[in-house]
Design a protein around this motif. Structure first.
Motif, PDB file in Angstrom:
ATOM      1  N   HIS A 353      24.436  60.560   3.469  1.00  0.00           N
ATOM      2  CA  HIS A 353      25.870  60.655   3.753  1.00  0.00           C
ATOM      3  C   HIS A 353      26.370  62.093   3.876  1.00  0.00           C
ATOM      4  CE1 HIS A 353      30.054  59.297   3.618  1.00  0.00           C
ATOM      5  NE2 HIS A 353      30.283  60.152   2.641  1.00  0.00           N
ATOM      6  N   THR A 354      25.717  63.024   3.183  1.00  0.00           N
ATOM      7  CA  THR A 354      26.206  64.411   3.164  1.00  0.00           C
ATOM      8  C   THR A 354      25.688  65.192   4.366  1.00  0.00           C
ATOM      9  OG1 THR A 354      24.306  65.203   1.890  1.00  0.00           O
ATOM     10  CG2 THR A 354      26.209  64.390   0.643  1.00  0.00           C
ATOM     11  N   TYR A 355      26.285  66.365   4.565  1.00  0.00           N
ATOM     12  CA  TYR A 355      25.881  67.248   5.666  1.00  0.00           C
ATOM     13  C   TYR A 355      24.390  67.565   5.568  1.00  0.00           C
ATOM     14  CZ  TYR A 355      25.905  71.295   8.814  1.00  0.00           C
ATOM     15  OH  TYR A 355      25.633  72.162   9.838  1.00  0.00           O
ATOM     16  N   SER A 356      23.942  67.924   4.368  1.00  0.00           N
ATOM     17  CA  SER A 356      22.527  68.294   4.203  1.00  0.00           C
ATOM     18  C   SER A 356      21.610  67.115   4.486  1.00  0.00           C
ATOM     19  CB  SER A 356      22.279  68.804   2.781  1.00  0.00           C
ATOM     20  OG  SER A 356      22.970  70.013   2.545  1.00  0.00           O
ATOM     21  N   SER A 357      21.946  65.940   3.926  1.00  0.00           N
ATOM     22  CA  SER A 357      21.038  64.793   4.029  1.00  0.00           C
ATOM     23  C   SER A 357      20.931  64.256   5.449  1.00  0.00           C
ATOM     24  CB  SER A 357      21.482  63.671   3.079  1.00  0.00           C
ATOM     25  OG  SER A 357      22.693  63.091   3.505  1.00  0.00           O
ATOM     26  N   LEU A 358      21.931  64.545   6.289  1.00  0.00           N
ATOM     27  CA  LEU A 358      21.905  64.076   7.680  1.00  0.00           C
ATOM     28  C   LEU A 358      21.397  65.143   8.639  1.00  0.00           C
ATOM     29  CD1 LEU A 358      25.294  62.149   7.699  1.00  0.00           C
ATOM     30  CD2 LEU A 358      23.021  61.134   7.917  1.00  0.00           C
ATOM     31  N   ASN A 359      20.939  66.250   8.089  1.00  0.00           N
ATOM     32  CA  ASN A 359      20.432  67.340   8.919  1.00  0.00           C
ATOM     33  C   ASN A 359      18.936  67.130   9.156  1.00  0.00           C
ATOM     34  OD1 ASN A 359      19.165  70.064   9.414  1.00  0.00           O
ATOM     35  ND2 ASN A 359      21.334  70.619   9.484  1.00  0.00           N
ATOM     36  N   ALA A 360      18.546  67.073  10.429  1.00  0.00           N
ATOM     37  CA  ALA A 360      17.159  66.764  10.783  1.00  0.00           C
ATOM     38  C   ALA A 360      16.176  67.741  10.144  1.00  0.00           C
ATOM     39  CB  ALA A 360      17.009  66.763  12.305  1.00  0.00           C
ATOM     40  N   VAL A 378      16.935  52.729   3.093  1.00  0.00           N
ATOM     41  CA  VAL A 378      17.784  53.861   3.459  1.00  0.00           C
ATOM     42  C   VAL A 378      18.836  53.386   4.461  1.00  0.00           C
ATOM     43  CG1 VAL A 378      17.879  56.062   4.705  1.00  0.00           C
ATOM     44  CG2 VAL A 378      16.091  55.665   3.000  1.00  0.00           C
ATOM     45  N   PHE A 379      20.078  53.731   4.203  1.00  0.00           N
ATOM     46  CA  PHE A 379      21.174  53.440   5.134  1.00  0.00           C
ATOM     47  C   PHE A 379      21.789  54.755   5.589  1.00  0.00           C
ATOM     48  CE2 PHE A 379      25.756  53.213   5.764  1.00  0.00           C
ATOM     49  CZ  PHE A 379      25.857  52.277   6.786  1.00  0.00           C
ATOM     50  N   TYR A 380      22.059  54.858   6.874  1.00  0.00           N
ATOM     51  CA  TYR A 380      22.844  55.994   7.364  1.00  0.00           C
ATOM     52  C   TYR A 380      23.626  55.547   8.585  1.00  0.00           C
ATOM     53  CZ  TYR A 380      19.889  56.936  11.466  1.00  0.00           C
ATOM     54  OH  TYR A 380      19.248  56.846  12.674  1.00  0.00           O
ATOM     55  N   SER A 381      24.719  56.239   8.827  1.00  0.00           N
ATOM     56  CA  SER A 381      25.587  55.892   9.944  1.00  0.00           C
ATOM     57  C   SER A 381      25.447  56.923  11.056  1.00  0.00           C
ATOM     58  CB  SER A 381      27.052  55.853   9.485  1.00  0.00           C
ATOM     59  OG  SER A 381      27.920  55.832  10.601  1.00  0.00           O
ATOM     60  N   PRO A 382      24.963  56.521  12.246  1.00  0.00           N
ATOM     61  CA  PRO A 382      24.902  57.462  13.372  1.00  0.00           C
ATOM     62  C   PRO A 382      26.279  58.058  13.685  1.00  0.00           C
ATOM     63  CG  PRO A 382      23.627  55.486  13.864  1.00  0.00           C
ATOM     64  CD  PRO A 382      24.378  55.207  12.589  1.00  0.00           C
ATOM     65  N   LEU A 390      26.226  66.996  14.061  1.00  0.00           N
ATOM     66  CA  LEU A 390      24.819  67.312  13.842  1.00  0.00           C
ATOM     67  C   LEU A 390      23.971  66.711  14.960  1.00  0.00           C
ATOM     68  CD1 LEU A 390      24.727  66.504  10.036  1.00  0.00           C
ATOM     69  CD2 LEU A 390      24.472  68.775  11.035  1.00  0.00           C
ATOM     70  N   ASP A 391      22.754  67.202  15.085  1.00  0.00           N
ATOM     71  CA  ASP A 391      21.830  66.624  16.061  1.00  0.00           C
ATOM     72  C   ASP A 391      21.524  65.180  15.673  1.00  0.00           C
ATOM     73  OD1 ASP A 391      21.733  69.021  17.410  1.00  0.00           O
ATOM     74  OD2 ASP A 391      19.921  69.723  16.379  1.00  0.00           O
ATOM     75  N   HIS A 392      21.274  64.364  16.676  1.00  0.00           N
ATOM     76  CA  HIS A 392      20.974  62.952  16.445  1.00  0.00           C
ATOM     77  C   HIS A 392      19.739  62.805  15.550  1.00  0.00           C
ATOM     78  CE1 HIS A 392      20.717  58.693  17.147  1.00  0.00           C
ATOM     79  NE2 HIS A 392      19.520  58.791  17.683  1.00  0.00           N
ATOM     80  N   VAL A 393      19.846  61.904  14.567  1.00  0.00           N
ATOM     81  CA  VAL A 393      18.739  61.619  13.660  1.00  0.00           C
ATOM     82  C   VAL A 393      18.202  60.226  13.982  1.00  0.00           C
ATOM     83  CG1 VAL A 393      18.051  61.299  11.264  1.00  0.00           C
ATOM     84  CG2 VAL A 393      19.713  63.051  11.833  1.00  0.00           C
ATOM     85  N   THR A 394      16.897  60.118  14.155  1.00  0.00           N
ATOM     86  CA  THR A 394      16.305  58.823  14.501  1.00  0.00           C
ATOM     87  C   THR A 394      15.699  58.151  13.271  1.00  0.00           C
ATOM     88  OG1 THR A 394      14.097  59.704  14.949  1.00  0.00           O
ATOM     89  CG2 THR A 394      15.703  59.762  16.771  1.00  0.00           C
ATOM     90  N   GLU A 395      15.524  56.841  13.382  1.00  0.00           N
ATOM     91  CA  GLU A 395      14.889  56.091  12.300  1.00  0.00           C
ATOM     92  C   GLU A 395      13.457  56.576  12.075  1.00  0.00           C
ATOM     93  OE1 GLU A 395      15.282  51.858  12.417  1.00  0.00           O
ATOM     94  OE2 GLU A 395      17.298  51.935  13.285  1.00  0.00           O
ATOM     95  N   THR A 396      12.784  56.964  13.157  1.00  0.00           N
ATOM     96  CA  THR A 396      11.407  57.477  13.041  1.00  0.00           C
ATOM     97  C   THR A 396      11.382  58.762  12.226  1.00  0.00           C
ATOM     98  OG1 THR A 396      10.838  56.525  15.185  1.00  0.00           O
ATOM     99  CG2 THR A 396       9.390  58.256  14.341  1.00  0.00           C
ATOM    100  N   GLN A 397      12.352  59.648  12.454  1.00  0.00           N
ATOM    101  CA  GLN A 397      12.425  60.897  11.688  1.00  0.00           C
ATOM    102  C   GLN A 397      12.605  60.610  10.196  1.00  0.00           C
ATOM    103  OE1 GLN A 397      15.589  62.593  14.265  1.00  0.00           O
ATOM    104  NE2 GLN A 397      14.477  64.525  14.079  1.00  0.00           N
ATOM    105  N   ILE A 398      13.448  59.631   9.900  1.00  0.00           N
ATOM    106  CA  ILE A 398      13.708  59.287   8.500  1.00  0.00           C
ATOM    107  C   ILE A 398      12.451  58.697   7.854  1.00  0.00           C
ATOM    108  CG2 ILE A 398      14.991  57.689   7.003  1.00  0.00           C
ATOM    109  CD1 ILE A 398      17.408  58.186   8.823  1.00  0.00           C
ATOM    110  N   ALA A 399      11.806  57.781   8.544  1.00  0.00           N
ATOM    111  CA  ALA A 399      10.571  57.177   8.015  1.00  0.00           C
ATOM    112  C   ALA A 399       9.511  58.242   7.778  1.00  0.00           C
ATOM    113  CB  ALA A 399      10.069  56.121   8.991  1.00  0.00           C
ATOM    114  N   ASP A 400       9.370  59.174   8.714  1.00  0.00           N
ATOM    115  CA  ASP A 400       8.382  60.253   8.578  1.00  0.00           C
ATOM    116  C   ASP A 400       8.718  61.161   7.397  1.00  0.00           C
ATOM    117  OD1 ASP A 400       7.020  59.302  10.760  1.00  0.00           O
ATOM    118  OD2 ASP A 400       7.816  60.780  12.179  1.00  0.00           O
ATOM    119  N   ALA A 401      10.012  61.419   7.199  1.00  0.00           N
ATOM    120  CA  ALA A 401      10.443  62.334   6.137  1.00  0.00           C
ATOM    121  C   ALA A 401      10.122  61.767   4.751  1.00  0.00           C
ATOM    122  CB  ALA A 401      11.934  62.624   6.261  1.00  0.00           C
ATOM    123  N   PHE A 402      10.396  60.486   4.530  1.00  0.00           N
ATOM    124  CA  PHE A 402      10.194  59.888   3.207  1.00  0.00           C
ATOM    125  C   PHE A 402       8.734  59.560   2.920  1.00  0.00           C
ATOM    126  CE2 PHE A 402      14.732  59.424   3.477  1.00  0.00           C
ATOM    127  CZ  PHE A 402      15.161  59.456   2.164  1.00  0.00           C
TER     128      PHE A 402
END
Length: 451
Positions: A353-360, A378-382, A390-402
């Protein structure tokens, strides 16, 4: 003394306004919008602005001080008027220092744990009828306000936030308090919108340690390697006192703290909270509370608001919500709930939800943060990403990050809610972590899931 608040409705700002009103000051303020609970609390004391907006005519030469909130902009018309009149303009932390420069200032700093530690200290003081001034970032049981200022109290306990002071003062708040007694709980990169590199962020804590009054003291968490390095590298002539997590056990969902008198049941749980407790104990001892009295008081501490807050419980299941959003907090909170209820399936839900957490670029900091969960969501709102530009964040990016192949990801609030309410929580623990509300989730309805 006549004080005018520009952006009076903020969580910290309205509490300072109430504290000054209670001290007998003449307080006025403006804001372009004010939400609950600030709105009702200001209204109850006659401090709610008659209309929302900025009104330069409120700013006159007979004001003794202006307090400028972070919500205001540098071109705010009331601020410009105050500058034209040559009025004294304070940031929130500057004004707190001005009110406490003749007191013993106790400042609790760290990327995580500072609200809980400050709350623990105040709980112990309140339990033993020791009156102190304070500023804390959470509503506490038994306390009417989050800021208290008096002429008489010797101590003031301040939560030392590393975020910026005001639109025209880009120094972190905790650089301005000049503590006599300090604590540093942990360092984990945060606020990347203002501290774009890890080294730049860590530097702020070095400055904080060097700002401690000569001859003062700092208690520091020696289990955090960065904290240990920063404190021990400082050449400031102060006492440096390390602390570490005390011994404890968990039995049947109850945490027992080892004390000189034997194991003692406590309301809070999790390794990070026991570590926080050790830091709070040291600070309370500096403030004249002996060890036995600390243990007696802390056994009744139920936690700070929004920090591992139990929202429902049955014989076979439990649900918590927590303000955790940064990687270190998410990991500590998830580990804590799993350890406390290790024979139950843990369903951990995190809203980015925060600026940092939504930053790719920052997402990779979340690696391993949800590993203790049996089911990780994980839930996030595009839309939130768009709003923050911010730059668009994809579900693949999130899965890779965790780094979890089984990570469940939702971007639609209704889909997330449908998932949650379709689950059987028998013999499960539910953990909801967010500084938001998952796009409109009613937490009261969540209670019905726990039967």
């Amino acid at each position: 003394m006549n004080v005018h608040f520009i952006a009076i409705g903020g969580s910290a700002m309205h509490n300072l306004a109430l504290a000054l009103h209670n001290k007998g000051y003449q307080v006025t303020g403006s804001d372009d919008t004010i939400f609950e609970p600030s709105k009702s609390r200001l209204d109850a004391k006659g401090l709610l602005p008659e209309a929302f907006g900025w009104f330069p005519e409120k700013v006159t030469a007979n004001l003794d001080a202006i307090v400028l909130g972070m919500h205001a902009k540098a071109d705010n018309p009331e601020l410009l008027k105050a500058q034209d009149l040559g009025l004294k303009i304070y940031s929130y932390p500057e004004f707190l220092y001005e009110q406490s420069k003749h007191k013993t200032r106790v400042v609790i700093g760290g990327s995580h744990g500072k609200t809980t530690i400050t709350s623990m200290i105040l709980h112990v003081m309140h339990y033993h009828d020791r009156d102190v001034d304070y500023m804390v970032g959470a509503q506490l049981e038994g306390f009417d306000v989050m800021v208290k200022l008096t002429e008489d109290n010797d101590f003031i306990v301040l939560e030392g936030d590393e975020y910026l002071s005001s639109p025209i003062d880009r120094r972190p708040k905790f650089h301005l308090y000049k503590p006599n007694i300090a604590l540093l709980s942990g360092i984990a990169w945060d606020h990347i919108n203002v501290f774009p590199t890890y080294d730049n962020y860590v530097e702020q804590f070095s400055i904080f340690v060097d700002s401690i009054v000569k001859g003062g003291s700092i208690n520091y968490n020696e289990e955090d390697a960065e904290v240990k390095r920063v404190v021990e590298a400082s050449e400031n002539p102060i006492r440096k006192i390390a602390y570490h997590t005390p011994e404890y056990t968990v039995e049947n969902g109850e945490t027992l703290l080892e004390t000189p008198e034997g194991p003692m049941p406590i309301e809070i749980f999790g390794q990070h909270n026991l570590n926080n407790l050790a830091g709070a104990k040291w600070i309370c001892q500096h403030m004249g509370i002996d060890e036995d009295d600390f243990y007696e008081a802390i056994s009744t501490f139920k936690g700070a608001s929004k920090r591992l807050e139990k929202i429902a419980e049955s014989n076979t299941s439990v649900a918590y919500k927590d303000f955790a959003h940064s990687p270190s907090k998410v990991k500590a909170t998830t580990n804590a709930v799993k350890e406390q209820y290790n024979n139950r399936t843990l369903v951990a839900c995190l809203e980015l939800h925060t600026y940092s957490s939504l930053n790719a670029e920052f997402l990779n900091e979340y690696k391993g943060a949800l590993d203790a969960a049996d089911v990780a969501v994980v839930f996030y709102s595009p839309h939130a990403v768009e709003i923050k530009k911010l730059d668009h964040v994809t579900e693949t990016q999130i899965a890779d990050a965790f780094k979890r192949d089984d990570l469940i990801i939702y971007t639609n609030p209704d889909d997330f809610k449908d998932y949650l309410f379709s689950q059987n929580f028998n013999n499960k623990s539910l953990l909801l972590m967010s500084s938001g509300n998952y796009g409109g989730l009613n937490f009261d309805e969540v209670k019905d899931l726990i039967q």
